[in-house]
Design a protein around this motif. Sequence first.
Motif, PDB file in Angstrom:
ATOM      1  N   SER A 113     -21.785  58.844   9.958  1.00  0.00           N
ATOM      2  CA  SER A 113     -21.259  59.315   8.673  1.00  0.00           C
ATOM      3  C   SER A 113     -21.846  60.668   8.293  1.00  0.00           C
ATOM      4  O   SER A 113     -22.819  61.135   8.899  1.00  0.00           O
ATOM      5  CB  SER A 113     -21.609  58.295   7.582  1.00  0.00           C
ATOM      6  OG  SER A 113     -23.020  58.279   7.357  1.00  0.00           O
ATOM      7  N   GLN A 114     -21.248  61.273   7.267  1.00  0.00           N
ATOM      8  CA  GLN A 114     -21.755  62.572   6.807  1.00  0.00           C
ATOM      9  C   GLN A 114     -23.183  62.443   6.303  1.00  0.00           C
ATOM     10  O   GLN A 114     -24.011  63.328   6.537  1.00  0.00           O
ATOM     11  CB  GLN A 114     -20.862  63.139   5.708  1.00  0.00           C
ATOM     12  CG  GLN A 114     -21.319  64.516   5.212  1.00  0.00           C
ATOM     13  CD  GLN A 114     -20.368  65.110   4.195  1.00  0.00           C
ATOM     14  OE1 GLN A 114     -19.185  64.770   4.169  1.00  0.00           O
ATOM     15  NE2 GLN A 114     -20.878  66.000   3.360  1.00  0.00           N
ATOM     16  N   ARG A 115     -23.481  61.359   5.595  1.00  0.00           N
ATOM     17  CA  ARG A 115     -24.845  61.165   5.092  1.00  0.00           C
ATOM     18  C   ARG A 115     -25.839  61.091   6.254  1.00  0.00           C
ATOM     19  O   ARG A 115     -26.896  61.712   6.227  1.00  0.00           O
ATOM     20  CB  ARG A 115     -24.928  59.890   4.256  1.00  0.00           C
ATOM     21  CG  ARG A 115     -26.326  59.610   3.692  1.00  0.00           C
ATOM     22  CD  ARG A 115     -26.354  58.249   3.023  1.00  0.00           C
ATOM     23  NE  ARG A 115     -25.571  58.258   1.797  1.00  0.00           N
ATOM     24  CZ  ARG A 115     -26.087  58.476   0.582  1.00  0.00           C
ATOM     25  NH1 ARG A 115     -27.389  58.701   0.458  1.00  0.00           N
ATOM     26  NH2 ARG A 115     -25.328  58.456  -0.478  1.00  0.00           N
ATOM     27  N   GLU A 116     -25.480  60.334   7.293  1.00  0.00           N
ATOM     28  CA  GLU A 116     -26.357  60.245   8.462  1.00  0.00           C
ATOM     29  C   GLU A 116     -26.408  61.570   9.209  1.00  0.00           C
ATOM     30  O   GLU A 116     -27.450  61.953   9.757  1.00  0.00           O
ATOM     31  CB  GLU A 116     -25.865  59.131   9.387  1.00  0.00           C
ATOM     32  CG  GLU A 116     -26.024  57.732   8.807  1.00  0.00           C
ATOM     33  CD  GLU A 116     -25.319  56.682   9.640  1.00  0.00           C
ATOM     34  OE1 GLU A 116     -25.961  55.654   9.957  1.00  0.00           O
ATOM     35  OE2 GLU A 116     -24.130  56.881   9.975  1.00  0.00           O
ATOM     36  N   GLY A 117     -25.274  62.293   9.213  1.00  0.00           N
ATOM     37  CA  GLY A 117     -25.254  63.612   9.833  1.00  0.00           C
ATOM     38  C   GLY A 117     -26.166  64.585   9.116  1.00  0.00           C
ATOM     39  O   GLY A 117     -26.862  65.387   9.747  1.00  0.00           O
ATOM     40  N   ASN A 118     -26.179  64.520   7.777  1.00  0.00           N
ATOM     41  CA  ASN A 118     -27.088  65.375   7.016  1.00  0.00           C
ATOM     42  C   ASN A 118     -28.536  65.059   7.355  1.00  0.00           C
ATOM     43  O   ASN A 118     -29.371  65.966   7.509  1.00  0.00           O
ATOM     44  CB  ASN A 118     -26.868  65.185   5.515  1.00  0.00           C
ATOM     45  CG  ASN A 118     -25.575  65.809   5.022  1.00  0.00           C
ATOM     46  OD1 ASN A 118     -24.955  66.610   5.718  1.00  0.00           O
ATOM     47  ND2 ASN A 118     -25.154  65.441   3.817  1.00  0.00           N
ATOM     48  N   ALA A 119     -28.837  63.766   7.468  1.00  0.00           N
ATOM     49  CA  ALA A 119     -30.216  63.358   7.743  1.00  0.00           C
ATOM     50  C   ALA A 119     -30.679  63.870   9.102  1.00  0.00           C
ATOM     51  O   ALA A 119     -31.816  64.330   9.246  1.00  0.00           O
ATOM     52  CB  ALA A 119     -30.335  61.831   7.675  1.00  0.00           C
ATOM     53  N   ILE A 120     -29.792  63.816  10.099  1.00  0.00           N
ATOM     54  CA  ILE A 120     -30.187  64.304  11.422  1.00  0.00           C
ATOM     55  C   ILE A 120     -30.278  65.825  11.431  1.00  0.00           C
ATOM     56  O   ILE A 120     -31.090  66.415  12.159  1.00  0.00           O
ATOM     57  CB  ILE A 120     -29.203  63.804  12.509  1.00  0.00           C
ATOM     58  CG1 ILE A 120     -29.859  63.862  13.897  1.00  0.00           C
ATOM     59  CG2 ILE A 120     -27.918  64.572  12.519  1.00  0.00           C
ATOM     60  CD1 ILE A 120     -30.943  62.853  14.110  1.00  0.00           C
ATOM     61  N   SER A 121     -29.467  66.485  10.596  1.00  0.00           N
ATOM     62  CA  SER A 121     -29.561  67.943  10.474  1.00  0.00           C
ATOM     63  C   SER A 121     -30.920  68.356   9.932  1.00  0.00           C
ATOM     64  O   SER A 121     -31.500  69.352  10.373  1.00  0.00           O
ATOM     65  CB  SER A 121     -28.448  68.476   9.563  1.00  0.00           C
ATOM     66  OG  SER A 121     -27.178  68.305  10.143  1.00  0.00           O
ATOM     67  N   VAL A 122     -31.424  67.596   8.970  1.00  0.00           N
ATOM     68  CA  VAL A 122     -32.748  67.879   8.422  1.00  0.00           C
ATOM     69  C   VAL A 122     -33.794  67.824   9.527  1.00  0.00           C
ATOM     70  O   VAL A 122     -34.658  68.708   9.633  1.00  0.00           O
ATOM     71  CB  VAL A 122     -33.096  66.881   7.295  1.00  0.00           C
ATOM     72  CG1 VAL A 122     -34.576  66.983   6.923  1.00  0.00           C
ATOM     73  CG2 VAL A 122     -32.224  67.154   6.069  1.00  0.00           C
ATOM     74  N   LYS A 123     -33.720  66.797  10.367  1.00  0.00           N
ATOM     75  CA  LYS A 123     -34.694  66.656  11.442  1.00  0.00           C
ATOM     76  C   LYS A 123     -34.608  67.821  12.426  1.00  0.00           C
ATOM     77  O   LYS A 123     -35.629  68.312  12.918  1.00  0.00           O
ATOM     78  CB  LYS A 123     -34.479  65.315  12.168  1.00  0.00           C
ATOM     79  CG  LYS A 123     -34.796  64.096  11.303  1.00  0.00           C
ATOM     80  CD  LYS A 123     -34.489  62.803  12.036  1.00  0.00           C
ATOM     81  CE  LYS A 123     -34.737  61.593  11.157  1.00  0.00           C
ATOM     82  NZ  LYS A 123     -36.170  61.401  10.850  1.00  0.00           N
TER      83      LYS A 123
END
Length: 293
Positions: free
Chosen positions: A194-204
């Motif tokens: 999902s976009q939320r999970e995509g954002n989280a991996i982008s942060v990493k």
Amino acid sequence: MKWEGQRESDNVEDGRSSSGGGGGIGFGGGRIGIGGIVVALLASWAFGVNPLTVLGLMQGGHVSAPQQQQAPTPATHPTDPSARFVSVVLASTEDVWTAYFARSNQKYTPPRLHLFRGQTATACGNGEAATGPFYCPADQKVYIDLSFYDTMRTQLGAPGEFAQAYVIAHEVGHHVQYLLGTSEKVDRYRQQHSQREGNAISVKLELQADCYAGIWAKLSQQSKNWLEAGDVESALNAASQIGDDTLQRKARGTVMPESFTHGSSAQRVRWFKRGMEGGQLKDCNTFEAGVQL
């Protein structure tokens, strides 16, 4: 920062004389001017892998297809001080990462740094000054309009030469991620979640690039002893000023952690310091908690 007289890179393309001007990036039949871009900067202005992606999300998730690039710009040695400075910093990243990779019997292929003014065609789409510096994995180039440094100083509260060097080192950090296969794994993860999970991996991913910039800072200082009083503090301040929470708070007075794509100010500072203190890739495993790539 004692950079005068240091080696300048042979991998700088000065496209400023051929870059276009004017306004806005085309997405889905529309264009986003400077006012609209400010919102996108909350997520991508500061050192994104490809800030065009975030701008695309503002237009319903559609990003224009990559533009056909102009003929390759020959490498050159620009003579103006700002361009010479980034050329010296790029050369230092080449020295640091070439030696680091060699210790593991690996070859480091350096990126090119493309200077432009206003806008430029890239293999990742149309790049503009308003999106800030970025790395394009499709052509393995770092793109920067040097006016961004004025923005850092006057609007983001992040002055100082070492703060500017941090910008280049962070983008080169994304190139290291590309060479190591990390970027490809993250892209695949984004497509499957999902976009939320995509954002989280982008942060990493972004925090790891900050950590890699810290490794460069440590190893370049060991070889050149070129930092002066206040230099490290200026880089840490820059990392703090471009945290997602700080940018969001300045822009609209509220913070939305679920929309973070680069990390909070505290996270960016912590991971840059971790890289600078440890000096090893193993110190920069931002993915170890919670996500399997």
